[in-house]
Design a protein around this motif. Structure first.
Motif, PDB file in Angstrom:
ATOM      1  N   ILE A  76      15.067  -4.971  51.876  1.00 59.87           N
ATOM      2  CA  ILE A  76      16.284  -4.449  52.182  1.00 59.87           C
ATOM      3  C   ILE A  76      17.065  -5.590  53.088  1.00 59.87           C
ATOM      4  O   ILE A  76      18.315  -5.810  52.903  1.00 59.87           O
ATOM      5  N   ALA A  77      16.508  -6.053  54.188  1.00 58.39           N
ATOM      6  CA  ALA A  77      16.938  -7.155  54.953  1.00 58.39           C
ATOM      7  C   ALA A  77      17.519  -8.396  54.010  1.00 58.39           C
ATOM      8  O   ALA A  77      18.704  -8.617  54.557  1.00 58.39           O
ATOM      9  N   ALA A  78      16.658  -8.608  53.086  1.00 59.08           N
ATOM     10  CA  ALA A  78      17.459  -9.679  52.174  1.00 59.08           C
ATOM     11  C   ALA A  78      18.757  -9.275  51.700  1.00 59.08           C
ATOM     12  O   ALA A  78      19.735 -10.267  51.597  1.00 59.08           O
ATOM     13  N   GLU A  79      18.690  -8.180  51.161  1.00 57.80           N
ATOM     14  CA  GLU A  79      19.867  -7.673  50.329  1.00 57.80           C
ATOM     15  C   GLU A  79      21.151  -7.640  51.342  1.00 57.80           C
ATOM     16  O   GLU A  79      22.268  -7.970  51.191  1.00 57.80           O
ATOM     17  N   GLU A  80      20.863  -6.735  52.410  1.00 54.00           N
ATOM     18  CA  GLU A  80      21.715  -6.526  53.587  1.00 54.00           C
ATOM     19  C   GLU A  80      22.463  -8.003  53.941  1.00 54.00           C
ATOM     20  O   GLU A  80      23.467  -7.947  54.564  1.00 54.00           O
ATOM     21  N   GLY A  81      21.467  -8.742  54.275  1.00 50.84           N
ATOM     22  CA  GLY A  81      21.699 -10.059  54.897  1.00 50.84           C
ATOM     23  C   GLY A  81      22.482 -11.098  53.871  1.00 50.84           C
ATOM     24  O   GLY A  81      22.676 -12.174  54.220  1.00 50.84           O
ATOM     25  N   SER A  82      22.912 -10.581  52.466  1.00 48.39           N
ATOM     26  CA  SER A  82      23.115 -11.400  51.629  1.00 48.39           C
ATOM     27  C   SER A  82      24.553 -12.206  51.952  1.00 48.39           C
ATOM     28  O   SER A  82      25.309 -11.596  52.742  1.00 48.39           O
ATOM     29  N   GLN A  83      24.843 -13.285  51.274  1.00 47.81           N
ATOM     30  CA  GLN A  83      26.300 -13.950  51.686  1.00 47.81           C
ATOM     31  C   GLN A  83      26.570 -14.575  50.350  1.00 47.81           C
ATOM     32  O   GLN A  83      25.898 -15.006  49.605  1.00 47.81           O
ATOM     33  N   LYS A  84      28.038 -14.852  50.133  1.00 44.15           N
ATOM     34  CA  LYS A  84      28.565 -15.517  49.091  1.00 44.15           C
ATOM     35  C   LYS A  84      28.278 -17.058  49.118  1.00 44.15           C
ATOM     36  O   LYS A  84      28.592 -17.417  50.386  1.00 44.15           O
ATOM     37  N   ASN A  85      27.828 -17.791  48.144  1.00 41.76           N
ATOM     38  CA  ASN A  85      27.786 -19.194  48.171  1.00 41.76           C
ATOM     39  C   ASN A  85      28.999 -19.832  47.974  1.00 41.76           C
ATOM     40  O   ASN A  85      30.008 -19.245  47.471  1.00 41.76           O
ATOM     41  N   GLU A  86      28.691 -21.240  47.913  1.00 44.61           N
ATOM     42  CA  GLU A  86      30.256 -22.091  47.602  1.00 44.61           C
ATOM     43  C   GLU A  86      30.708 -21.741  46.298  1.00 44.61           C
ATOM     44  O   GLU A  86      31.838 -22.115  45.833  1.00 44.61           O
ATOM     45  N   PHE A  87      29.619 -21.150  45.386  1.00 45.74           N
ATOM     46  CA  PHE A  87      29.984 -21.050  44.023  1.00 45.74           C
ATOM     47  C   PHE A  87      30.602 -19.500  43.619  1.00 45.74           C
ATOM     48  O   PHE A  87      30.813 -19.198  42.552  1.00 45.74           O
ATOM     49  N   GLY A  88      30.356 -18.745  44.687  1.00 43.78           N
ATOM     50  CA  GLY A  88      30.907 -17.460  44.713  1.00 43.78           C
ATOM     51  C   GLY A  88      29.991 -16.560  44.267  1.00 43.78           C
ATOM     52  O   GLY A  88      30.318 -15.187  43.944  1.00 43.78           O
TER      53      GLY A  88
ATOM     54  N   CYS B 197      26.527 -14.049  45.088  1.00 39.14           N
ATOM     55  CA  CYS B 197      25.841 -13.518  46.211  1.00 39.14           C
ATOM     56  C   CYS B 197      24.286 -13.732  46.410  1.00 39.14           C
ATOM     57  O   CYS B 197      23.435 -13.290  45.424  1.00 39.14           O
ATOM     58  N   VAL B 198      24.049 -14.245  47.213  1.00 35.31           N
ATOM     59  CA  VAL B 198      22.745 -14.918  47.481  1.00 35.31           C
ATOM     60  C   VAL B 198      21.942 -14.023  48.716  1.00 35.31           C
ATOM     61  O   VAL B 198      22.492 -13.867  49.701  1.00 35.31           O
ATOM     62  N   PRO B 199      20.843 -13.461  48.124  1.00 31.04           N
ATOM     63  CA  PRO B 199      20.136 -12.739  49.343  1.00 31.04           C
ATOM     64  C   PRO B 199      19.773 -13.571  50.557  1.00 31.04           C
ATOM     65  O   PRO B 199      19.573 -14.935  50.474  1.00 31.04           O
ATOM     66  N   ALA B 200      19.698 -12.993  51.838  1.00 30.78           N
ATOM     67  CA  ALA B 200      19.222 -13.803  52.885  1.00 30.78           C
ATOM     68  C   ALA B 200      17.545 -14.412  52.400  1.00 30.78           C
ATOM     69  O   ALA B 200      16.826 -13.582  52.059  1.00 30.78           O
ATOM     70  N   SER B 201      17.523 -15.684  52.710  1.00 31.56           N
ATOM     71  CA  SER B 201      16.272 -16.399  52.368  1.00 31.56           C
ATOM     72  C   SER B 201      15.283 -16.149  53.284  1.00 31.56           C
ATOM     73  O   SER B 201      13.975 -15.857  52.883  1.00 31.56           O
ATOM     74  N   SER B 202      15.406 -15.770  54.525  1.00 31.55           N
ATOM     75  CA  SER B 202      14.218 -15.741  55.529  1.00 31.55           C
ATOM     76  C   SER B 202      13.407 -14.491  55.357  1.00 31.55           C
ATOM     77  O   SER B 202      12.031 -14.566  55.022  1.00 31.55           O
ATOM     78  N   PRO B 203      13.821 -13.410  55.222  1.00 32.86           N
ATOM     79  CA  PRO B 203      13.257 -12.433  54.941  1.00 32.86           C
ATOM     80  C   PRO B 203      12.240 -12.194  53.512  1.00 32.86           C
ATOM     81  O   PRO B 203      10.938 -12.086  53.711  1.00 32.86           O
ATOM     82  N   LEU B 204      12.858 -12.992  52.687  1.00 36.26           N
ATOM     83  CA  LEU B 204      11.975 -13.265  51.195  1.00 36.26           C
ATOM     84  C   LEU B 204      10.706 -14.068  51.202  1.00 36.26           C
ATOM     85  O   LEU B 204       9.842 -14.230  50.965  1.00 36.26           O
ATOM     86  N   LEU B 205      11.020 -15.341  52.360  1.00 35.39           N
ATOM     87  CA  LEU B 205      10.172 -16.181  52.619  1.00 35.39           C
ATOM     88  C   LEU B 205       9.186 -15.753  53.248  1.00 35.39           C
ATOM     89  O   LEU B 205       7.960 -15.900  53.125  1.00 35.39           O
ATOM     90  N   ALA B 206       9.661 -15.033  54.253  1.00 34.76           N
ATOM     91  CA  ALA B 206       8.279 -14.082  55.142  1.00 34.76           C
ATOM     92  C   ALA B 206       7.368 -13.394  54.220  1.00 34.76           C
ATOM     93  O   ALA B 206       6.138 -13.409  54.332  1.00 34.76           O
ATOM     94  N   ALA B 207       8.160 -12.794  53.095  1.00 34.10           N
ATOM     95  CA  ALA B 207       7.235 -11.891  52.160  1.00 34.10           C
ATOM     96  C   ALA B 207       6.211 -12.861  51.468  1.00 34.10           C
ATOM     97  O   ALA B 207       5.115 -12.622  51.234  1.00 34.10           O
ATOM     98  N   SER B 208       6.842 -14.134  51.022  1.00 37.99           N
ATOM     99  CA  SER B 208       6.130 -15.103  50.271  1.00 37.99           C
ATOM    100  C   SER B 208       4.992 -15.522  50.879  1.00 37.99           C
ATOM    101  O   SER B 208       4.068 -16.349  50.413  1.00 37.99           O
ATOM    102  N   ILE B 209       4.940 -15.655  52.396  1.00 36.48           N
ATOM    103  CA  ILE B 209       4.086 -16.379  53.082  1.00 36.48           C
ATOM    104  C   ILE B 209       3.027 -15.176  53.572  1.00 36.48           C
ATOM    105  O   ILE B 209       1.736 -15.373  53.233  1.00 36.48           O
ATOM    106  N   GLU B 210       3.338 -13.888  53.585  1.00 36.73           N
ATOM    107  CA  GLU B 210       2.742 -12.891  53.969  1.00 36.73           C
ATOM    108  C   GLU B 210       1.716 -12.213  52.786  1.00 36.73           C
ATOM    109  O   GLU B 210       0.325 -11.878  53.000  1.00 36.73           O
ATOM    110  N   PHE B 211       2.488 -12.078  51.919  1.00 33.15           N
ATOM    111  CA  PHE B 211       1.729 -11.405  50.572  1.00 33.15           C
ATOM    112  C   PHE B 211       0.423 -12.249  50.197  1.00 33.15           C
ATOM    113  O   PHE B 211      -0.651 -11.338  50.070  1.00 33.15           O
ATOM    114  N   PRO B 212       0.520 -13.530  49.842  1.00 34.76           N
ATOM    115  CA  PRO B 212      -0.760 -14.049  49.545  1.00 34.76           C
ATOM    116  C   PRO B 212      -1.875 -13.746  50.369  1.00 34.76           C
ATOM    117  O   PRO B 212      -3.186 -13.832  49.949  1.00 34.76           O
ATOM    118  N   LYS B 213      -1.505 -13.904  51.680  1.00 31.93           N
ATOM    119  CA  LYS B 213      -2.611 -13.787  52.739  1.00 31.93           C
ATOM    120  C   LYS B 213      -3.044 -12.121  52.708  1.00 31.93           C
ATOM    121  O   LYS B 213      -4.424 -12.012  52.770  1.00 31.93           O
TER     122      LYS B 213
END
Ligand SMILES: Cc1cc2nc3c(=O)[nH]c(=O)nc-3n(C[C@H](O)[C@H](O)[C@H](O)COP(=O)(O)OP(=O)(O)OC[C@H]3O[C@@H](n4cnc5c(N)ncnc54)[C@H](O)[C@@H]3O)c2cc1C
Length: 498
Positions: free
Chosen positions: A347-359, A361-377
């Motif tokens: 939810i945080a990634a979607e709500e924190g999304s932003q338009k990039n230079e090409f127009g 909508c990109v999700p916020a990366s940090s929450p998704l990276l947090a998930a990708s670090i947490e899940f494997p462990k």
């Protein structure tokens, strides 16, 4: 052809005639009838069938901007938050079918290709023909529902050779000739998961650097059908099974990993997406927000898999009458906590999304990276929980053949549960065994640990997603009332970027 159904998926894979090897023998098709691939292909066919069902079609497809025909939503480049949510809903529908066990369900690579496509503009400066190639290829895959695998990572001998050997001697993946028909490529890739059970393969190595060369022959990306001359697939040992009762997971979800060799493979000009400049490849990844878009697909899989572990822990506890043991409640609560965390991060990634230079909508990366670090462990912790709760029960699991044999009576008499027959109890423990102690589960653990890069690389992705390290250091300086000059080691950061 727009979205395909399961039989069309199978028909296309069966048409391929690959140079495919398993345990020293060449395998021939039809692959859907081969025990190595049949279970997985049935599962994948069911995913494609789902998107064609009238009840699901609206939630899983959108009209192609070229033809108006329905195409898969996982190809949709998001322009609004609503698009991100549509993508999530579609990905959730597939994840609920494979419970997160298919690391390479087709939405993974559809998302990967979509992300590169969104950065096609950067290729204009480099080579407009390549920009067109990428755009056309994306549209081709979307409008024909092409199933893709990918080969990015090379064996360590190739990675080393690219760094130390001359270009002529090097065995790193490289373009060895360019002629009228295309680029001739040789090299090897450590892993193409589902290489055999896909139509085509996206090849995008991390290039070795050659400062003296005008064009870096190691720097390229392309996509090609699997059955071109010169491509060889070598399978790892399979865990596949035809027996759903005995092997409930590997009979459905065994994704074969293949070593892929390219020996003078001719890649047509219109399939090359960039060539010669490693910085362009790097920018396709970063400006296309590759890891972020993929991270948004992956977190749905994490949620589905965590839910499966939760269900399995609860079922094993109930079966052994220890559901209210405080230790077990503590472990189950831990799984629930992580499940809520992964949902919240999405939810945080979607709500924190932003338009990039090409127009887009990109999700916020940090929450998704947090998930990708947490899940494997946490995945490994969940496996450990299953092993401990399952105890000897996940080892003594007679097969379906035992149950229907002369000794079946003994099995029924001594291995039933409090309220379950031996057959039902063993079915549950066989599932726990596959996940917690079998070869299928071992490969799943290794996949979760490495499929998104080694832990160091993933940590640096997170580290670099914060661009305000100084602010945090300043916070401490302000608190202490000290004044130290704050600098960042940019070389170190760049080194770990890719
Ligand atoms: C089951 C499975 C399926 C896969 N499927 C695919 C696929 O379909 N397509 C594809 O392209 N790839 C695939 N991969 C490959 C995956 O992307 C790589 O395994 C991953 O990127 C790590 O690369 P590597 O295996 O070459 O290991 P390396 O990155 O070379 O790491 C080797 C070891 O060195 C350690 N290490 C590396 N760098 C550092 C450092 N800086 N500091 C300290 N230690 C370090 C690592 O932790 C690891 O222990 C798959 C991998 C697995 C396990």
């Amino acid at each position: 052809m727009p979205i395909k159904n399961g039989s069309q998926y199978i028909e296309r894979i069966n048409k391929q005639n690959l140079n495919l090897w398993y345990k020293g023998k060449k395998l021939t098709g039809p692959y859907s009838e081969h025990p190595l691939f049949s279970g997985l292909m049935k599962t994948q066919a069911a995913l494609y069938d789902l998107q064609c069902e009238p009840e699901y079609k609206d939630r899983m497809t959108y009209p192609s901007p070229l033809t108006g025909e329905p195409v898969g939503i996982s190809f949709l480049p998001p322009v609004t938050v609503a698009d991100l949510k549509k993508r999530k809903e579609m990905i959730d529908l597939w994840s609920a079918k494979h419970h997160g066990f298919l690391g390479r369900s087709p939405d993974y690579m559809n998302t990967a290709l979509m992300s590169l496509y969104t950065a096609a503009d950067i290729l204009e400066e480099h080579n407009p023909a390549h920009a067109n190639n990428l755009r056309n290829y994306y549209a081709y895959c979307r409008d024909n529902d092409i199933t893709l695998s990918h080969a990015f990572i090379q064996p360590s001998a190739c990675k080393l050779s690219g760094q130390v050997d001359s270009i002529e001697d090097s065995i790193a993946a490289k373009v060895i000739e360019i002629n009228d028909e295309g680029f001739v490529v040789s090299g090897a890739f450590m892993m193409a998961t589902q290489g055999v059970t896909c139509d085509e393969m996206l090849v995008f190595p991390s290039p070795s650097i050659t400062p003296i060369e005008d064009k870096n022959p190691y720097a390229f990306a392309f996509s090609i059908p699997n059955d071109l001359d010169g491509i060889t697939f070598i399978c790892r040992e399979s865990n596949a099974s035809e027996y759903l009762y005995d092997h409930p997971l590997s009979a459905r979800f065994e994704e074969m990993d293949t070593l892929v060799i390219f020996d003078h493979v001719l890649v047509p000009h219109d399939r090359m997406f960039y060539y010669g400049d490693e910085n362009v490849g790097y920018r396709l990844f970063t400006d296309g927000n590759f890891h972020t878009h993929i991270g948004h697909q992956i977190v749905s899989r994490y949620i589905a898999k965590t839910e499966f572990f939760l269900g399995l822990m609860e079922s094993l506890a109930q079966e052994q009458n220890v559901s209210f043991d405080p230790n077990i409640v503590g472990q189950i609560a831990q799984i629930m906590t992580k499940l809520e965390t992964f949902k919240a991060l999405r939810i945080a990634a979607e709500e924190g999304s932003q338009k990039n230079e090409f127009g887009y909508c990109v999700p916020a990366s940090s929450p998704l990276l947090a998930a990708s670090i947490e899940f494997p462990k946490f995945y490994l912790e969940m496996v450990d929980m299953i092993q401990r709760l399952g105890s000897s029960g996940i080892i003594m699991i007679p097969s379906e053949a035992d149950l229907s044999s002369e000794v079946g009576g003994y099995v029924e008499k001594y291995l039933h549960g409090l309220e379950t027959t031996a057959k039902d109890r063993i079915a549950l423990f066989r599932l726990a065994w596959e996940l917690g102690a079998g070869a299928f589960g071992g490969r799943q653990s290794q996949f979760e640990r490495f499929f998104f890069g080694n832990a160091q690389t993933v940590n640096f992705r997170m580290f670099n997603s914060y661009d305000n390290h100084e602010d945090y250091q300043q916070l401490i300086q302000n608190f202490l009332g000290t004044q130290k000059k704050i600098t960042e080691d940019q070389d170190l950061i760049n080194h770990y970027e890719r």
